[in-house]
Design an enzyme around this catalytic site. Structure first.
Site, PDB file in Angstrom:
ATOM      1  N   LYS A 224     101.724  38.992 100.408  1.00 17.03           N
ATOM      2  CA  LYS A 224     102.535  40.157 100.025  1.00 17.03           C
ATOM      3  C   LYS A 224     101.788  41.442 100.360  1.00 17.03           C
ATOM      4  CE  LYS A 224     104.879  42.269  96.127  1.00 17.03           C
ATOM      5  NZ  LYS A 224     105.302  42.198  94.751  1.00 17.03           N
TER       6      LYS A 224
ATOM      7  N   GLU B  85      90.908  35.974 100.733  1.00 15.63           N
ATOM      8  CA  GLU B  85      90.947  34.567 101.155  1.00 15.63           C
ATOM      9  C   GLU B  85      91.844  34.405 102.380  1.00 15.63           C
ATOM     10  OE1 GLU B  85      91.396  35.669  98.063  1.00 15.63           O
ATOM     11  OE2 GLU B  85      90.552  34.299  96.558  1.00 15.63           O
TER      12      GLU B  85
ATOM     13  N   GLY C 284     104.882  37.997  93.679  1.00 18.25           N
ATOM     14  CA  GLY C 284     104.235  36.940  94.460  1.00 18.25           C
ATOM     15  C   GLY C 284     104.604  35.541  93.986  1.00 18.25           C
ATOM     16  N   ARG C 285     104.552  35.306  92.663  1.00 21.82           N
ATOM     17  CA  ARG C 285     104.816  33.953  92.162  1.00 21.82           C
ATOM     18  C   ARG C 285     106.304  33.639  92.065  1.00 21.82           C
ATOM     19  NH1 ARG C 285     102.194  37.273  88.871  1.00 21.82           N
ATOM     20  NH2 ARG C 285     103.152  37.991  86.930  1.00 21.82           N
TER      21      ARG C 285
ATOM     22  N   GLU D  62     100.066  33.222  84.830  1.00 22.81           N
ATOM     23  CA  GLU D  62      99.874  34.556  85.397  1.00 22.81           C
ATOM     24  C   GLU D  62     100.942  35.507  84.854  1.00 22.81           C
ATOM     25  OE1 GLU D  62      97.969  35.524  89.535  1.00 22.81           O
ATOM     26  OE2 GLU D  62     100.123  35.572  89.851  1.00 22.81           O
TER      27      GLU D  62
ATOM     28  N   HIS E 233      97.314   6.470  83.210  1.00 21.57           N
ATOM     29  CA  HIS E 233      96.072   5.703  83.347  1.00 21.57           C
ATOM     30  C   HIS E 233      94.867   6.630  83.359  1.00 21.57           C
ATOM     31  CE1 HIS E 233      98.415   2.074  84.043  1.00 21.57           C
ATOM     32  NE2 HIS E 233      99.258   2.903  84.618  1.00 21.57           N
TER      33      HIS E 233
ATOM     34  N   LYS F 275      88.027  39.912  91.186  1.00 20.14           N
ATOM     35  CA  LYS F 275      88.078  40.293  92.607  1.00 20.14           C
ATOM     36  C   LYS F 275      87.066  41.388  92.889  1.00 20.14           C
ATOM     37  CE  LYS F 275      93.013  39.498  93.496  1.00 20.14           C
ATOM     38  NZ  LYS F 275      94.290  40.129  93.760  1.00 20.14           N
TER      39      LYS F 275
HETATM   40  O1  F6P Z   1      95.334  37.571  92.723  1.00 19.99           O
HETATM   41  C1  F6P Z   1      96.570  37.217  92.244  1.00 19.99           C
HETATM   42  C2  F6P Z   1      97.633  37.424  93.283  1.00 19.99           C
HETATM   43  O2  F6P Z   1      97.904  38.765  93.432  1.00 19.99           O
HETATM   44  C3  F6P Z   1      98.880  36.649  92.942  1.00 19.99           C
HETATM   45  O3  F6P Z   1      99.683  37.305  92.032  1.00 19.99           O
HETATM   46  C4  F6P Z   1      99.486  36.461  94.289  1.00 19.99           C
HETATM   47  O4  F6P Z   1     100.465  35.469  94.290  1.00 19.99           O
HETATM   48  C5  F6P Z   1      98.251  36.112  95.099  1.00 19.99           C
HETATM   49  O5  F6P Z   1      97.232  36.909  94.547  1.00 19.99           O
HETATM   50  C6  F6P Z   1      98.353  36.352  96.570  1.00 19.99           C
HETATM   51  O6  F6P Z   1      98.630  37.676  96.865  1.00 19.99           O
HETATM   52  P1  F6P Z   1      99.136  38.110  98.282  1.00 19.99           P
HETATM   53  O7  F6P Z   1     100.447  37.456  98.523  1.00 19.99           O
HETATM   54  O8  F6P Z   1      99.246  39.597  98.230  1.00 19.99           O
HETATM   55  O9  F6P Z   1      98.114  37.669  99.300  1.00 19.99           O
END
Ligand code: F6P
Length: 526
Positions: A188, A194, A246-247, A332, A363, A491
């Site tokens: 987003k 990452e 995002g979620r 979240e 199990h 972060k």
């Molecule tokens: O760090 C949390 C977050 O902002 C989530 O809410 C989101 O889904 C994820 O990181 C990834 O964010 P982005 O889509 O901006 O890379």
């Protein structure tokens, strides 16, 4: 309202759930059928008075008004000044919904049709592997749904890389051929460390193999400028508005990998299933409303009875990523300490969500659920029909196991019955000791959601059900379910620690533990 519920909690203390079934209408009275699914919450301590109090609490906390505000595009994400309109993504042919005076639906429609064209182009090309690079909501939704709908896959293989641990992308690239692999950079913000790190590694992998990377990247983002800076051509950037959290984003461009895997028609069915749950949630009275009831059962267990966690137990192996998906969705969204007005919450937020598909969990951790000292309310889910009818009686066994677990949790086994189980093997004090180990306290609550079959529309319905549950829980607790400030501090500190771990800066000023850990890594990093 909490006082009222706390009094009910005292009233029901010591009562056995099984005894409630002396009322032969209980199962039906404490279940709800909607959109072809059955939600049974009769194996809980909720009785008519508790239910009335819970529904009254939902009414008093303004769930209905807030629900209307969400559907009509009001900026209910107040800390970020944003509307919350993932529901608009699953209604591309619906009436207008305005944000800042502009109807968002034409853009939803146009973006969906651009997704479909791109998906068809990729499905019809020589591409054999698609790698979605994203994390959190830009990974869990499409990864969960793509796995869930594997019987519908008829496109290229889809892989999901999220972790900054190089092991993730290395293991994935080892399965792919640079000549026929496409990358989707899903973010987003297009700034997530990452995702950007993995995207650069993928770019270098193509370049090293002599493949021109540009045509092999698609970007899914709200930040079109950043995607352009990264060099992804405009026609390969699918944007979405800031009112898609995002979620909550699998329904739009972030769902591209899913659409590539199952095709646009099945993706539309996924949207329609969710839409049908939206309409039910929007229109059904609170006491006959599945997301509302699911939320109220959760509040009863967590905030009123104090059970700190809840287990999500899909008896559906393809829902293997659903617990992880729901962890982000619920924790979240509602893992906050202050209410909308900045005041400390008066009741716990939460709960902690965890789980694994059945029968595997049986199990492993079910031992604690049955005999541990903590009560874990369980949310079972199972399809009436599996996709593998040709494999014999697997599905019947699966269903039998699912139903047996909720029955065992409720029924338990008392000392007398335990004694009779071991009476032939032991005697005297040893019999007594052995019997005690075989006692199940029982009276442990669970709910069960049964659905016809895990097809795209049903998956859409289930996910929308859980999204709206989070909404209701957040509304009752007065939480803003749509921000996530709690992820920021880690972060910031990770960014500051990067050069320290690399040895470019000293660890002076860090606490002793952190400095010691850095020193160990530096000494042993080879
Ligand atoms: O760090 C949390 C977050 O902002 C989530 O809410 C989101 O889904 C994820 O990181 C990834 O964010 P982005 O889509 O901006 O890379």
């Amino acid at each position: 309202m909490w006082n009222d519920l706390n009094e009910h909690a005292q009233r029901i203390e010591g009562r056995h759930i099984l005894d409630l079934f002396e009322d032969s209408s209980r199962a039906e009275a404490f279940s709800l059928s909607a959109e072809g699914m059955l939600f049974d919450y009769s194996k809980t301590q909720i009785d008519a008075d508790v239910l009335d109090a819970l529904v009254a609490m939902a009414e008093d906390s303004g769930v209905a008004a807030r629900r209307h505000a969400m559907f009509s595009g009001k900026k209910i994400n107040e800390t970020e000044g944003r509307a919350v309109l993932h529901v608009a993504l699953r209604d591309p042919d619906g009436g207008s919904v305005e944000v800042d005076g502009a109807d968002v639906i034409p853009e939803v429609r146009e973006t969906l049709s651009r997704m479909e064209m791109l998906a068809e182009e990729i499905r019809g090309s020589k591409i054999t592997d698609v790698v979605n690079i994203g994390i959190g909501g830009s990974d869990l939704g499409p990864a969960m749904a793509t796995r869930a709908l594997s019987p519908y896959h008829d496109g290229p293989r889809c892989h999901f890389v999220s972790n900054v641990d190089g092991a993730d992308i290395a293991d994935t690239l080892a399965l792919c051929d640079p000549a026929t692999t496409m990358f989707i950079v899903a973010s987003k913000t297009f700034t997530t460390i990452e995702t950007m790190t993995n995207a650069r590694t993928a770019h270098a992998w193509l370049t090293r193999a002599g493949v021109t990377p540009d045509a092999r990247f698609v970007a899914l983002s709200s930040n079109k400028e950043k995607a352009a800076e990264w060099g992804i051509p405009e026609e390969r950037v699918l944007g979405f508005a800031d009112w898609v959290g995002g979620r909550y984003s699998v329904w739009g461009p972030i769902g591209l990998s899913l659409m590539i895997a199952i095709g646009p028609k099945n993706f539309r069915d996924f949207l329609s299933g969710a839409r049908s749950m939206d309409v039910h949630f929007r229109d059904a009275p609170l006491d006959r409303n599945m997301p509302v009831l699911l939320a109220l059962v959760g509040i009863w267990h967590n905030q009123v009875l104090g059970y700190a966690t809840r287990a999500v137990l899909p008896y559906d192996n393809r829902l293997g990523r659903l617990p992880a998906y729901l962890q982000q969705l619920e924790m979240e969204s509602n893992g906050k300490s202050v209410s909308m007005d900045g005041e400390a919450l008066k009741v716990p937020s939460g709960p902690i969500v965890w789980g694994e598909p059945g029968t595997n969990g049986q199990h492993a951790f079910y031992q604690l659920i049955h005999q541990g000292t903590q009560v874990v309310p369980c949310e079972f889910m199972v399809a009436a029909q599996g996709h593998e009818a040709d494999l014999g009686h697997h599905h019947e066994l699966l269903v039998a196991n699912c139903l047996a677990q909720s029955e065992a949790l409720m029924r338990g086994r008392d000392l007398e019955e335990a004694r009779s189980k071991v009476s032939g093997q032991f005697e005297g004090a040893e019999l007594e000791r052995q019997a005690r180990h075989r006692v199940f306290p029982g009276n442990r609550p669970s709910t069960t959601l049964v659905y016809p079959m895990l097809d795209p529309a049903t998956l859409g319905r289930i996910v929308a059900l859980y999204e709206h549950r989070v909404f209701v829980e957040g509304s009752v607790l007065g939480i803003n379910s749509y921000d996530q400030w709690g992820v920021e501090l880690g972060k910031e500190l990770a960014t500051a620690l990067g050069p320290i771990v690399a040895g470019d800066q000293s660890a002076d000023g860090k606490d002793g533990s952190t400095a010691q850990l850095v020193a160990y890594v530096q000494k042993n990093c080879g």
